[in-house]
Scaffold this motif. Structure first.
Motif, short mmCIF file in Angstrom:
data_model
loop_
_atom_site.label_atom_id
_atom_site.label_comp_id
_atom_site.label_asym_id
_atom_site.label_seq_id
_atom_site.Cartn_x
_atom_site.Cartn_y
_atom_site.Cartn_z
N LEU A 77 5.24 -0.92 4.54
CA LEU A 77 4.46 -0.20 3.70
C LEU A 77 2.98 -0.49 3.90
CD1 LEU A 77 4.49 1.22 0.79
CD2 LEU A 77 3.82 -1.03 -0.02
N GLN A 78 2.53 0.89 4.43
CA GLN A 78 0.99 1.00 4.87
C GLN A 78 0.40 2.06 4.14
OE1 GLN A 78 2.12 1.60 8.94
NE2 GLN A 78 0.87 -0.01 9.39
N GLU A 79 0.78 3.24 3.40
CA GLU A 79 0.25 4.20 3.00
C GLU A 79 -0.50 3.86 1.71
OE1 GLU A 79 -0.49 6.83 4.61
OE2 GLU A 79 1.02 6.21 6.19
N ILE A 80 0.16 2.88 0.88
CA ILE A 80 -0.52 2.68 -0.51
C ILE A 80 -0.42 1.15 -0.54
CG2 ILE A 80 0.27 4.51 -1.58
CD1 ILE A 80 2.76 3.20 -2.56
N ASP A 81 -1.20 0.38 -1.46
CA ASP A 81 -1.36 -1.08 -1.77
C ASP A 81 -0.16 -1.55 -2.17
OD1 ASP A 81 -3.93 -0.77 -0.64
OD2 ASP A 81 -4.74 -0.52 -2.34
N GLU A 82 0.64 -0.86 -3.14
CA GLU A 82 1.56 -1.63 -3.93
C GLU A 82 2.57 -0.71 -4.50
OE1 GLU A 82 -0.23 -4.21 -6.89
OE2 GLU A 82 -0.46 -2.45 -8.29
N ALA A 83 4.02 -1.02 -4.87
CA ALA A 83 4.97 -0.16 -5.23
C ALA A 83 5.87 -0.95 -5.69
CB ALA A 83 5.42 0.68 -4.31
N ILE A 84 6.93 -0.38 -6.40
CA ILE A 84 8.16 -1.14 -6.95
C ILE A 84 9.43 -0.65 -6.11
CG2 ILE A 84 7.50 -2.11 -9.02
CD1 ILE A 84 8.83 0.08 -10.29
N ILE A 85 10.48 -1.52 -6.09
CA ILE A 85 11.56 -1.05 -5.03
C ILE A 85 12.93 -1.75 -5.78
CG2 ILE A 85 11.59 -2.86 -3.28
CD1 ILE A 85 12.16 -0.46 -1.28
N SER A 86 13.95 -1.25 -5.72
CA SER A 86 15.04 -2.05 -6.06
C SER A 86 15.50 -3.30 -5.82
CB SER A 86 16.53 -1.01 -5.51
OG SER A 86 17.73 -1.70 -5.95
N GLN A 87 15.87 -3.95 -6.55
CA GLN A 87 16.27 -5.43 -6.48
C GLN A 87 16.98 -5.77 -5.29
OE1 GLN A 87 16.34 -3.80 -9.18
NE2 GLN A 87 17.96 -4.62 -10.51
N ALA A 88 17.92 -4.75 -4.83
CA ALA A 88 18.84 -4.65 -3.93
C ALA A 88 18.19 -4.72 -2.58
CB ALA A 88 19.94 -3.56 -4.14
N TYR A 89 17.00 -4.45 -2.27
CA TYR A 89 16.56 -4.73 -1.11
C TYR A 89 15.80 -5.79 -0.84
CZ TYR A 89 17.36 0.70 -1.14
OH TYR A 89 17.70 1.80 -1.02
N PRO A 90 16.15 -6.45 0.18
CA PRO A 90 15.39 -7.71 0.52
C PRO A 90 13.78 -7.37 0.77
CG PRO A 90 17.38 -7.79 1.81
CD PRO A 90 17.19 -6.57 1.16
#
Length: 395
Positions: A77-90
């Motif tokens: 992740l580089q374009e934005i400061d923060e986001a959320i993502i599925s809990q299935a992804y480490p």
């Protein structure tokens, strides 16, 4: 282990920060091309507090189906400061960014050799998942931080140029489509005095497709283009020895014909020509198209649109009417077009002089577009060479 090689697990650590209180709203997904993308998941009724927060310079990955997809999706992740993502992804991060740059690590993950190694370690039957411990046991060279900065700078120079070229290509395509719409949909092509036709009192007449300029007519697409339907080759007329004329097929092979090795050894009758629009007419890729860069044998599942007056007009006409054409496919599980359906598609046929003027303008736009495309091919080769050299990187 080589002296400057280290385990991935020694330089990264897992991060598990949940979206408690719904502090973060932007939801991202992870693509097989190793990029974050806007999520298309149905989240109605989903507890978004359980989703993971990912922050700038952190990674997310998927260890599932690695062997099936022949890739391990992982992105930084580089374009934005923060986001959320599925809990299935480490989600993980570099432990010490003074010793390892996250960008350098992402370069390593971008290598085809990394994906091949991940596939080798993947288990779990047909889909083949990669165990987290096996991922951590994979190794990579860690040169001095100054060397990492140098190689990352080189890599970013190439990537930035590719991205700039892609933006220019998109703008040129949008310009060509905008000119087409202005001239052939809004009928604001230049009149004899060089001003927009319809808004400056150009004569309009009624037709079954609505008002059209005087002198134009309603016809079918075969009035302005020759449609050459491909055919299945005779088994005795082609081989895979690399000799003869290249063959383009569809739907599975469509879009890969530039590198196809199957070639005709005798002269068939269904041939494309330079700048033809080659279109897939069968299967899941029906409607997909490419510009032809030479002479090819047209095999099963494809056809060629060859203009009678203006090839650039035909290209834009097809793109502008693609959704309508897709509505005419037959077959629910295996959609297809036949030659008659395509030939009889109703269109407004402009006078030749307007099509010829459009050809000159559009050809100039696409001359620049094709130059940027050729440059990107070279840049992509340079990028891959740079990535391949990471394995031998020294201080």
């Amino acid at each position: 282990m080589k002296s400057n090689y280290r385990r991935i697990g020694d330089i990264i650590q897992l991060v598990d920060e949940r979206n408690t209180g719904l502090k973060v709203q932007k939801l991202l997904g992870l693509s097989i091309s190793k990029q974050f993308i806007p999520s298309v998941a149905n989240i109605i009724g989903t507890d978004m507090e359980n989703y993971k927060i990912i922050r700038k310079n952190q990674f997310a990955c998927s260890t599932m189906q690695v062997r099936r997809d022949k890739k391990m999706p992982v992105a930084l992740l580089q374009e934005i400061d923060e986001a959320i993502i599925s809990q299935a992804y480490p989600v993980f991060e570099v432990k010490d960014t003074e010793g390892v740059l996250p960008e350098y690590l992402m370069m390593w993950f971008s290598r085809t050799e990394f994906d091949r190694e991940a596939c080798f370690y993947a288990i779990g039957g047909v889909r083949g998942s990669l165990e987290w411990e096996d991922f951590c046991d994979m190794q990579l060279p860690i040169p001095h931080i100054d060397k990492q900065k140098e190689i990352v700078k080189e890599y970013n120079t190439i990537i930035n140029r590719i991205n700039l070229n892609n933006q220019l290509i998109q703008k040129l395509e949008e310009t060509a489509q905008a000119v087409y719409k202005q001239w052939f949909v809004d009928f604001e092509f230049p009149n004899t005095e060089g001003v927009p036709y319809k808004s400056n009192g150009g004569e309009m007449v009624e037709s079954e497709l609505g008002e059209i300029p005087a002198g134009w007519k309603v016809g079918v697409i075969s009035d302005v283009t020759n449609i050459i339907m491909g055919q299945s080759p005779d088994g005795e007329t082609y081989n895979t020895s690399g000799e003869g004329m290249p063959l383009v097929n569809g739907p599975v092979e469509f879009g890969e014909y530039y590198t196809k090795k199957t070639k005709f050894t005798t002269a068939p009758t269904k041939l494309s020509a330079l700048n033809d629009l080659i279109i897939c007419v069968r299967g899941s890729t029906v409607g997909r198209f490419v510009k032809c860069d030479g002479i090819y044998c047209l095999g099963r599942g494809v056809c060629s649109f060859r203009a009678k007056h203006s090839q650039r007009f035909i290209d834009q006409l097809y793109k502008n009417n693609l959704n309508k054409l897709l509505g005419l496919t037959t077959g629910s599980t295996f959609p297809n077009w036949d030659g008659q359906t395509l030939s009889n598609f109703p269109i407004i046929v402009p006078i030749d002089s307007v099509m010829e003027k459009f050809e000159k303008i559009a050809s100039n736009l696409f001359k620049h577009l094709e130059r940027f495309s050729r440059e990107n091919v070279v840049l992509d080769d340079l990028k891959n060479i740079l990535l391949s050299k990471l394995a031998t990187m020294k201080n």
